[in-house]
Motif scaffolding. Structure first.
Motif, short mmCIF file in Angstrom:
data_model
loop_
_atom_site.label_atom_id
_atom_site.label_comp_id
_atom_site.label_asym_id
_atom_site.label_seq_id
_atom_site.Cartn_x
_atom_site.Cartn_y
_atom_site.Cartn_z
N HIS A 199 -51.13 51.78 -21.58
CA HIS A 199 -49.57 51.24 -21.77
C HIS A 199 -49.50 50.07 -22.20
O HIS A 199 -48.49 49.36 -21.97
CB HIS A 199 -48.97 51.70 -20.40
CG HIS A 199 -49.14 50.51 -19.41
ND1 HIS A 199 -48.33 50.31 -18.60
CD2 HIS A 199 -50.17 50.56 -18.69
CE1 HIS A 199 -48.85 49.61 -17.36
NE2 HIS A 199 -50.09 49.75 -17.79
N HIS A 200 -50.57 49.43 -22.93
CA HIS A 200 -50.61 48.02 -23.29
C HIS A 200 -50.40 48.06 -24.66
O HIS A 200 -50.49 49.07 -25.46
CB HIS A 200 -51.89 47.15 -23.18
CG HIS A 200 -52.07 47.03 -21.73
ND1 HIS A 200 -52.75 47.85 -20.89
CD2 HIS A 200 -51.74 45.99 -20.95
CE1 HIS A 200 -53.07 47.46 -19.67
NE2 HIS A 200 -52.26 46.21 -19.53
N ASP A 238 -56.31 52.28 -18.78
CA ASP A 238 -55.43 51.27 -18.32
C ASP A 238 -56.02 49.89 -19.21
O ASP A 238 -55.91 48.90 -18.82
CB ASP A 238 -55.60 50.65 -16.90
CG ASP A 238 -54.43 49.82 -16.42
OD1 ASP A 238 -53.37 49.97 -17.08
OD2 ASP A 238 -54.66 48.91 -15.63
N ASP A 261 -48.72 48.93 -10.07
CA ASP A 261 -48.15 48.13 -11.38
C ASP A 261 -46.73 47.90 -11.58
O ASP A 261 -46.37 47.16 -12.37
CB ASP A 261 -48.55 49.25 -12.49
CG ASP A 261 -49.66 48.61 -13.31
OD1 ASP A 261 -50.46 47.98 -12.88
OD2 ASP A 261 -49.96 48.90 -14.65
N ASP A 264 -53.78 50.16 -10.84
CA ASP A 264 -53.47 51.17 -11.98
C ASP A 264 -54.52 51.54 -12.56
O ASP A 264 -55.06 52.94 -12.54
CB ASP A 264 -52.67 50.47 -12.90
CG ASP A 264 -51.95 51.58 -13.75
OD1 ASP A 264 -51.54 52.70 -13.40
OD2 ASP A 264 -51.63 51.06 -14.91
N THR A 278 -50.40 53.27 -16.41
CA THR A 278 -51.22 54.01 -17.13
C THR A 278 -51.04 55.72 -16.01
O THR A 278 -51.42 56.53 -16.70
CB THR A 278 -52.50 53.75 -16.92
OG1 THR A 278 -52.62 52.79 -17.86
CG2 THR A 278 -53.86 54.81 -17.19
#
Ligand code: 5GP
Ligand code: MN
Length: 342
Positions: free
Chosen positions: A122-123, A96, A173, A32, A141
């Motif tokens: 996207h965390h 990422d 991912d 990713d 991501t």
């Protein structure tokens, strides 16, 4: 600021052709991170912008076919060039990852960076950034980057090279669309990428069908000789020593995915791989359903990540790491696991 306003401001900033841009993935880049770096640099190429890709370590071989990834400058062998570009750059793109703490040896330099920061990630719990695109609901991501590009410049700018890179991130991912991929939107993005010329067979071939015999043997060794399943908890543990890595001619990325395999066992709800690397021991956590392994990684192993896929690291001997995992399992399973299996 709304996402629309952030996009407008970012586009204005990118209208300056003298702007120098640094693109940075997280330490030990995965598909990713590499897909997003490749796609974003190709986009900047299409826009006529000056960008470079800087990484604190190296991209694994199975990702080096992605356009522009083999042009990355590693801080490990070319620290001077990394520092110089970061001195000149006005925009740093962190992809990422959502904290500079995930940039390994580059962190002390990027902490001093005085330009603007673009985060696409996207965390959970993002830190800082001038232009922040952060959404924990997306698969990857790369999915989020697709949406950002389409909104800002229109789908037509996405050529097959960019589409392949974005799909590589989505595919890796989600474990080939097995997890993190229950939203219809993810499939709409993939359908768009196919329509834009993405070469699915080619991407799969590079990602999943070119591994070495020694890598496959290492996987077999992990499952046959190393994996244990705890009696008290629905927990699989795979500890791997440096000696074993050497024996199987380990290359970065060779253990990618192994930690997922124990989840194929009905009784196993959590799988942890503990790998002895040079200066530290690396932890990889995976879980089924609602089990938040990122909380375990954060509390005991100096890490974090997503609910079902997290990681951490400790500078302790491997056997002490395994012991700490076993001891802290009592806390984790009583606090965070309701499933009575096991
Ligand atoms: P992996 O097990 O594939 O190395 O990592 C899985 C996920 O855990 C990554 O996507 C990343 O979100 C997170 N992760 C891995 N290692 C670390 C770490 O050392 N610190 C933090 N905060 N997250 C990590
Ligand atoms: Mn990711």
């Amino acid at each position: 600021m709304t996402a629309k306003e952030t996009i407008q401001r970012l586009k204005q900033r990118l209208a300056d052709p003298s702007l120098k841009i640094a693109i940075i993935p997280h330490i030990s880049p995965d598909g990713d991170a590499a897909g997003a770096c490749s796609a974003l640099w190709q986009l900047f190429d299409a826009l006529g912008m000056q960008a470079r890709l800087l990484s604190c370590d190296y991209f694994p071989d199975y990702l080096r076919w992605l356009p522009r990834v083999s042009d990355a400058i590693s801080f490990q062998n070319r620290p001077g060039e990394c520092k110089e570009w970061l001195r000149e750059a006005g925009l740093l793109c962190m992809l990422d990852h959502n904290t500079l703490a995930r940039e390994g040896d580059l962190e002390p330099i990027t902490r001093k960076f005085r330009g603007e920061i673009l985060m696409i990630d996207h965390h959970p719990d993002p830190e800082g950034a001038t232009y922040r695109f952060s959404d924990t609901r997306v698969s990857s991501t790369c999915e989020l980057l697709y949406t950002l590009i389409a909104k800002a410049w229109g789908k037509a700018i996405i050529h097959p090279g960019i589409a392949n890179a974005l799909y590589a991130g989505i595919s890796t991912d989600t474990g080939c669309l097995s997890h993190n991929s229950s939203r219809p939107r993810t499939y709409r993005v993939i359908a768009d990428l196919l329509a834009l010329g993405m070469q699915k067979e080619r991407v799969h071939d590079h990602l999943y069908q070119r591994c070495s015999l020694s890598r496959l043997r290492l996987e077999g060794h992990c499952l046959l000789n190393k994996m244990t399943i705890e009696e008290e908890y629905p927990l699989a543990i795979i500890p791997v020593t440096r000696q074993e890595l050497e024996k199987f001619d380990f290359k970065d990325g060779d253990l990618e995915g192994v930690v997922n395999m124990p989840l194929a066992i009905e009784r196993v709800l959590v799988s942890v791989q503990i790998t002895e690397r040079k200066e530290r021991v690396k932890f990889s956590f995976r879980s089924k359903g609602e089990i938040p392994v990122n909380l375990w990684a954060k509390r005991y192993f100096g890490g974090g990540g997503h609910r079902n896929a997290a990681g951490g690291q400790l500078a302790l001997p491997l056997d002490e790491c395994v012991q700490l995992l076993r001891e802290s399992a009592a806390w984790f399973f009583s606090e965070h696991v309701n499933d009575t299996r096991g």
